[in-house]
Every structure is written in structure tokens, then in C-alpha cells.
Design an enzyme around this catalytic site. Structure first.
Site, short mmCIF file in Angstrom:
data_model
loop_
_atom_site.label_atom_id
_atom_site.label_comp_id
_atom_site.label_asym_id
_atom_site.label_seq_id
_atom_site.Cartn_x
_atom_site.Cartn_y
_atom_site.Cartn_z
N ASP A 141 6.86 4.60 -5.83
CA ASP A 141 5.87 5.62 -6.17
C ASP A 141 5.44 6.41 -4.95
O ASP A 141 5.11 7.60 -5.06
CB ASP A 141 4.65 4.97 -6.83
CG ASP A 141 4.93 4.55 -8.27
OD1 ASP A 141 5.90 5.07 -8.86
OD2 ASP A 141 4.19 3.71 -8.81
N HIS A 179 -17.65 1.22 6.48
CA HIS A 179 -19.11 1.04 6.44
C HIS A 179 -19.65 1.86 5.27
O HIS A 179 -18.95 2.67 4.67
CB HIS A 179 -19.75 1.49 7.76
CG HIS A 179 -19.53 2.93 8.08
ND1 HIS A 179 -20.31 3.95 7.57
CD2 HIS A 179 -18.60 3.53 8.86
CE1 HIS A 179 -19.88 5.11 8.03
NE2 HIS A 179 -18.83 4.88 8.81
N ARG A 209 -24.90 5.49 -2.31
CA ARG A 209 -24.62 4.77 -1.07
C ARG A 209 -23.52 3.76 -1.39
O ARG A 209 -23.71 2.86 -2.21
CB ARG A 209 -25.88 4.08 -0.55
CG ARG A 209 -26.99 5.04 -0.20
CD ARG A 209 -28.23 4.30 0.32
NE ARG A 209 -27.97 3.74 1.66
CZ ARG A 209 -28.26 2.50 2.00
NH1 ARG A 209 -28.78 1.65 1.11
NH2 ARG A 209 -28.03 2.07 3.24
N THR A 240 -3.80 4.41 -12.68
CA THR A 240 -3.17 3.09 -12.59
C THR A 240 -2.86 2.71 -11.15
O THR A 240 -2.12 1.77 -10.90
CB THR A 240 -1.87 3.05 -13.42
OG1 THR A 240 -1.03 4.15 -13.03
CG2 THR A 240 -2.16 3.14 -14.90
N SER A 244 -7.49 3.72 -8.05
CA SER A 244 -8.63 3.74 -8.96
C SER A 244 -8.71 2.47 -9.80
O SER A 244 -9.79 1.89 -10.00
CB SER A 244 -8.54 4.97 -9.87
OG SER A 244 -9.51 4.93 -10.89
N GLN A 274 -1.79 9.71 1.95
CA GLN A 274 -0.72 10.25 2.79
C GLN A 274 -1.17 11.43 3.63
O GLN A 274 -0.55 11.74 4.65
CB GLN A 274 0.48 10.65 1.92
CG GLN A 274 1.14 9.47 1.21
CD GLN A 274 2.33 9.88 0.35
OE1 GLN A 274 2.57 11.06 0.12
NE2 GLN A 274 3.08 8.90 -0.12
#
Length: 292
Positions: free
Chosen positions: A73, A158, A175, A188, A191, A247
Site C-alpha cells: 500500500d 507530546h 488537547r 482502514t 485512522s 510520506q
């Protein structure tokens, strides 16, 4: 019957000899069948092919009417962001791991591709996201993504604080460690790992998925793909970045906003006629089989 192909591009960044074997098999098989074949320059160098027609991704996009991407992928994502700018169809042979975007099994790729070349396929249009890092004046820095745009710290992980506006209306402040803005194609991928919903490819929707939010009330939000998302930062204590498909990285500086919208480009992804999205989900994600 679908329109037959005449010029075919072979694309991919081979990382191991088995992938190169597939590239070479494709080239020799397609030329033997009489197709005009353009092979990506790096592949031709790796295979030490001489006297062949080579080109960059952009040149393949302008010239060919089908691109065959060999790899996982990640290879597909890198190629698709370029090829989506052109009127070209794209199909993938899986030489990676999961292979949500690369349908063809390398062991049966020749027969499956033969059926596709005979017109036995269907086309899915997958939209891209465009991310702009901009300030009130000056040229924005722009990136595109097939899967997702991610807001995250630039160096050390952080918590960061930001506001989200949808169609210039305040939606929420947060936050968290960041935010994933995902297409249905990307639902898929990263996320999903962050607890986001799976969106079927035909949905005109975008998912906003918090990354480790500092509140139990923060939940993924699905909005229409025609909406524009703006991220604002009241103060920045460290470098932040926007990444596209993991990327491309766009740094965010003081007083800059991030604008994310549906791109004008789309990917013409083709599948064999027997392709079933839910079968793919079941096999890739290890879902339980039918009971009766």
C-alpha cells in the site's frame, strides 16, 4: 464492455528480489501480448533493461491509460498521489503486507490481469485530501493525501492544543497528541488504529479522529467531504507538522493555520469484476466467517 487498454505503465519501488521478478514478468508478458509498455526508470535500472521505453511517474500518467503498481500500500500511495493528476486507471499487485489498495495476488496476477485487460473490471473513484499550511500573506505549502492528513508534534511526542473549524464555524477545541483527518480509503489505515470508523469507499465523507485526547468526551467525527476543515493554534510551544500519508511532511510555524479540503484530483482505482469490499475487510482484518 470497458474500453481496452493500449499503453500500460509498470510502477513500483522494488525492495526485494521477488518484487523485481514480478516487474520483469509483467514487462515481458505485456510486450509479448503487443502492448506499448512504459516502465518506471528506477525499475528499468534495477532490471538492467536496455532499449525499453522508460518514464517518470508523471510521464507515465500523461502517456499510459493503465498503470500497474507492484508493491504494498505504501508504494500505491506514493504513486497514486502523482497519477491522480492524470486521466489514467490504476491497479495494484500486492507485494506488501495488508494490501487494501493492491488487489491482485502475485501468484495469480497474470491471469487476473489478463481478465482486466479484456475489460472485465470496474472503476472506483477515490478522492484525495489537500492540506495547506498558510498564513494571511504568502504562498501556502501544499500536500495531498490518499489516506490521511495528520496533525502531530514535529519531533518529540507530546500533547498539543488546537481549535477545529468546519466550514469556518467553530466545532471544538482539543488537547491531544494530534488529529487524523481521513478519507474513506484511509479509514482502514492509521485512522483505524486510532479507533476511527471504517468508511466504505463510495461515501462522500471525511473522518476526524483524535489521537490520545485528554478528555473522555472526544470522539471521532464524520463530516461531509465537501466541508473545509481549518486548524488554528493560539500559541505554539514547539514545532508541529502536518503529514500526508506518512510520506510528506509540512512544518507549521507561528501564526500559521492549516486548511484541509477535498482535492480536485481523484484516483481511478480499478478492481477485478469479482472484487468484494467486505470480503477484503474480512480477510485483511480477520473478521469471523459466515455462520450459515
Amino acid at each position: 464492455m470497458n474500453k481496452p487498454f493500449s499503453c500500460i505503465g509498470i510502477v513500483g519501488h522494488p525492495r526485494h528480489p521477488t518484487a523485481l521478478t514480478t516487474h520483469e514478468m509483467l514487462y515481458r508478458w505485456l510486450t509479448a501480448k503487443g502492448y506499448q509498455v512504459i516502465i518506471e526508470q528506477q525499475i528499468a535500472r534495477e532490471l538492467k533493461l536496455e532499449g525499453v521505453q522508460t518514464g517518470t511517474l508523471a510521464e507515465i500518467g500523461r502517456t499510459a491509460d493503465l498503470a500497474v503498481v507492484v508493491g504494498g500500500d505504501g508504494n500505491m500511495l506514493g504513486a497514486a498521489r502523482v497519477l491522480a493528476r492524470y486521466d489514467i486507471k490504476v491497479i495494484g499487485i500486492n507485494r506488501g503486507n495488508l494490501g487494501f489498495l493492491t488487489d491482485l495476488d502475485p501468484d495469480n496476477a497474470q491471469q487476473q490481469l489478463a481478465d482486466v485487460l479484456e475489460g472485465d473490471y470496474f472503476v472506483e473513484s477515490r478522492f484525495l485530501l489537500e492540506a495547506q499550511v498558510c498564513r494571511q500573506s504568502g504562498t501556502p505549502r501544499i500536500g495531498t493525501a490518499i489516506n490521511e492528513v495528520v496533525l502531530h508534534p514535529g519531533k518529540v511526542a507530546h500533547m498539543i492544543e488546537f481549535e477545529v473549524y468546519i466550514d469556518e464555524n467553530f466545532a471544538f477545541s482539543q488537547r491531544s497528541d494530534g488529529l487524523i483527518i481521513s478519507t474513506p480509503t484511509g479509514s482502514t489505515a492509521y485512522s483505524l488504529s486510532a479507533g476511527g470508523p471504517i468508511l466504505t469507499p463510495s461515501l462522500d465523507a471525511i473522518a476526524l479522529v483524535p489521537m490520545f485526547p485528554h478528555t473522555l468526551s472526544a470522539r471521532p467525527l464524520v463530516i461531509n467531504s465537501s466541508s473545509t476543515i481549518r486548524l488554528r493554534f493560539s500559541h505554539m510551544r514547539s514545532d508541529l507538522e502536518i503529514s500526508c500519508d506518512s510520506q510528506i511532511a509540512l512544518p507549521i510555524q507561528q501564526s500559521e493555520d492549516v486548511l484541509i479540503r477535498r482535492s480536485d484530483y481523484h484516483l481511478n482505482l480499478i478492481h477485478p469484476k469479482n472484487y468484494n469490499y467486505f470480503n477484503t475487510l474480512s480477510s485483511k482484518l480477520g473478521w469471523s466467517k459466515k455462520l450459515f
